[in-house]
Design an enzyme around this catalytic site. Structure first.
Site, short mmCIF file in Angstrom:
data_model
loop_
_atom_site.label_atom_id
_atom_site.label_comp_id
_atom_site.label_asym_id
_atom_site.label_seq_id
_atom_site.Cartn_x
_atom_site.Cartn_y
_atom_site.Cartn_z
N ASP A 182 1.01 -1.09 -0.13
CA ASP A 182 -0.01 -0.06 -0.03
C ASP A 182 0.93 1.14 -0.19
O ASP A 182 0.68 2.07 -0.93
CB ASP A 182 -0.98 -0.02 1.17
CG ASP A 182 -0.23 -0.15 2.63
OD1 ASP A 182 1.04 -0.51 2.57
OD2 ASP A 182 -0.95 -0.39 3.45
N ASP A 192 6.60 4.22 3.83
CA ASP A 192 6.81 5.34 4.71
C ASP A 192 8.13 5.54 5.25
O ASP A 192 8.98 6.01 4.81
CB ASP A 192 5.79 4.98 5.78
CG ASP A 192 5.48 6.01 6.89
OD1 ASP A 192 5.24 7.26 6.57
OD2 ASP A 192 5.35 5.56 8.24
N ARG A 210 -10.10 -0.76 6.19
CA ARG A 210 -9.29 -1.08 5.06
C ARG A 210 -10.58 -1.39 3.82
O ARG A 210 -9.98 -1.25 2.77
CB ARG A 210 -8.76 -2.20 5.53
CG ARG A 210 -7.55 -2.48 6.34
CD ARG A 210 -6.91 -3.85 6.41
NE ARG A 210 -6.15 -4.02 7.43
CZ ARG A 210 -4.87 -3.73 7.96
NH1 ARG A 210 -4.11 -3.14 6.56
NH2 ARG A 210 -4.08 -3.88 8.68
#
Ligand code: IMP
Ligand code: MG
Length: 174
Positions: free
Chosen positions: A96, A99, A161
């Site tokens: 997804d 980071d 989600r």
């Protein structure tokens, strides 16, 4: 808390199709093993692979680092490993978001030890300002600011989600 829309469903789907075309161009007719990272990568990868034209095998890897926190503990673990033999195959890991980069860095070492022919990463989102290790994703959908985002596979305390768009929670103003 109020939801603020960041990326609407149509915009995500359009970008997913564009990314799939980049991947189609990059691999041609070569067989590709797609490895979605669970749980966050499940929705993006399911949409992405529908637009791929090479022979695709799919396998899954489950990692964890966050618990219920919104900042990574940095302690990435592999909960369940792929079942396929990756040796000598082109492997594309799909997640997804990148980071801190710690998840992907850990997965990279893990998969490279299985001797694939090639290894690349595709992430729908990228938060480059939060990077803690020097690593980047090869195919990126959207580059975003340092915001905690939710939906389209990304969770807040295990929830949301399933939401088909991406949003940010904002504090209610008095
Ligand atoms: P990294 O190891 O810090 O790069 O984090 C990657 C993982 O953290 C992703 O696969 C997500 O599961 C989670 N994550 C990072 N940022 C967010 C966010 O803004 N919302 C929800 N989950 C996130
Ligand atoms: Mg994740």
């Amino acid at each position: 808390m109020k939801k603020r829309l960041l990326l609407e469903q149509e915009r995500i789907q359009k970008r997913v199709r564009e990314l799939a075309e980049e991947i189609n161009t990059s691999y041609g007719d070569e067989k590709l093993i797609i490895v979605p990272i669970l749980r966050g990568g499940f929705m993006f990868s399911a949409d992405l692979i529908r637009h791929l034209r090479m022979p695709v095998e799919i396998d899954f890897l489950t990692t964890s680092s966050y618990g219920n926190a919104t900042v990574t503990s940095g302690d990435v673990q592999i909960y369940s490993d792929v079942r396929s033999n990756l040796k000598g195959n082109h492997v594309l890991v799909v997640d997804d978001i990148i980071d801190s980069g710690k998840t992907i860095a850990h997965v990279k070492d893990h998969i490279l030890s299985k001797e694939p022919k090639s290894l690349k990463f595709c992430t729908l989102l990228d938060k480059p300002s939060r990077r803690r290790v020097e690593i980047s994703s090869d195919f990126v959908g959207f580059t975003i600011d340092d915001l905690f985002i939710v939906g389209y596979g990304l969770d807040y305390q295990g929830l949301y989600r399933n939401i088909p768009y991406i949003f940010v929670f904002e504090e209610d103003k008095e």
